[in-house]
Design an enzyme around this catalytic site. Structure first.
Site, short mmCIF file in Angstrom:
data_model
loop_
_atom_site.label_atom_id
_atom_site.label_comp_id
_atom_site.label_asym_id
_atom_site.label_seq_id
_atom_site.Cartn_x
_atom_site.Cartn_y
_atom_site.Cartn_z
N GLU A 1 0.98 -1.51 -0.21
CA GLU A 1 -0.34 -0.03 -0.13
C GLU A 1 0.66 1.09 0.21
O GLU A 1 2.03 1.30 0.29
CB GLU A 1 -0.62 -0.22 1.07
CG GLU A 1 -0.14 0.14 2.17
CD GLU A 1 -0.99 0.62 3.04
OE1 GLU A 1 -2.12 1.93 3.43
OE2 GLU A 1 -1.24 0.30 5.02
N LYS B 1 -4.53 -1.48 13.55
CA LYS B 1 -4.08 -0.83 14.42
C LYS B 1 -4.54 -0.73 16.06
O LYS B 1 -5.90 -0.89 16.39
CB LYS B 1 -5.22 0.68 13.40
CG LYS B 1 -4.38 1.31 12.51
CD LYS B 1 -4.81 1.74 11.50
CE LYS B 1 -4.30 1.65 10.06
NZ LYS B 1 -4.89 2.53 9.16
#
Length: 188
Positions: free
Chosen positions: A25, A158
């Site tokens: 990414e 996360k």
């Protein structure tokens, strides 16, 4: 005629020859690390794969065109230009406006799959946000992973997210979660 997806020649050749290709990414480069460390890290990520005889395919939208694999100029641009994050829903808008954008986990997985890439490596996944029972705030990463035929290798979700709710949601969406040499689900 304008191409809707640009596949870097090295990536295209590797896919045609059934060689290993891993998608990366670009949001972690444009938003996740400070300059100039972000550019150095992007080059390091790609080199780690090359050292293992794997072709890296860093994905970003450049001037409205999703790029599957970037040349040095493309990596430099995503590291040094102020780019917006582009999720799956944003791809048509970036294309229509000929804008550049850093792809999120969801957009990267989606575009990599369209190009025929089956493995994607990233840092942290998005998931269910804390307080989502009242805000319904949930990352597009989860639903994209549920419908996209790709294996994602990640350091976890996360750490600011509701990790247990994220795992529950992944279970509901039938997304398999496999830990490598761990019995705990990691947080990034």
């Amino acid at each position: 005629m304008k191409s809707y997806i640009e596949i870097h020649p090295t990536v295209k050749k590797a896919l045609e020859e059934n060689l290993p290709v891993v998608a990366l990414e670009s949001t972690i480069i444009s938003h996740g690390l400070p300059r100039p460390r972000n550019y150095e890290a992007a080059k390091e990520f790609e080199q780690i794969l090359r050292d293992q005889d794997v072709i890296p395919a860093t994905i970003a939208i450049i001037d409205g065109v999703p790029n599957i694999g970037l040349d040095d100029e493309g990596v430099y641009r995503i590291a040094n230009e102020d780019l917006a994050k582009a999720s799956v829903r944003d791809i048509p808008t970036f294309a229509a406006l000929a804008q550049s954008g850093a792809t999120t986990v969801a957009a990267t997985a989606h575009l990599a799959s369209l190009a025929g890439i089956r493995v994607f490596a990233t840092g942290g996944l998005g998931g269910v946000h804390r307080g989502a029972s009242s805000t319904f705030d949930e990352s597009a990463d989860l639903t994209t992973l549920a419908r996209t035929p790709i294996t994602v290798v990640a350091a976890g979700v996360k750490s600011v997210l509701d990790i247990s709710a994220t795992l529950e949601r992944l279970e509901t969406l039938s997304v398999p979660v496999i830990g490598w040499q761990t019995r705990e689900f990691p947080a990034f």
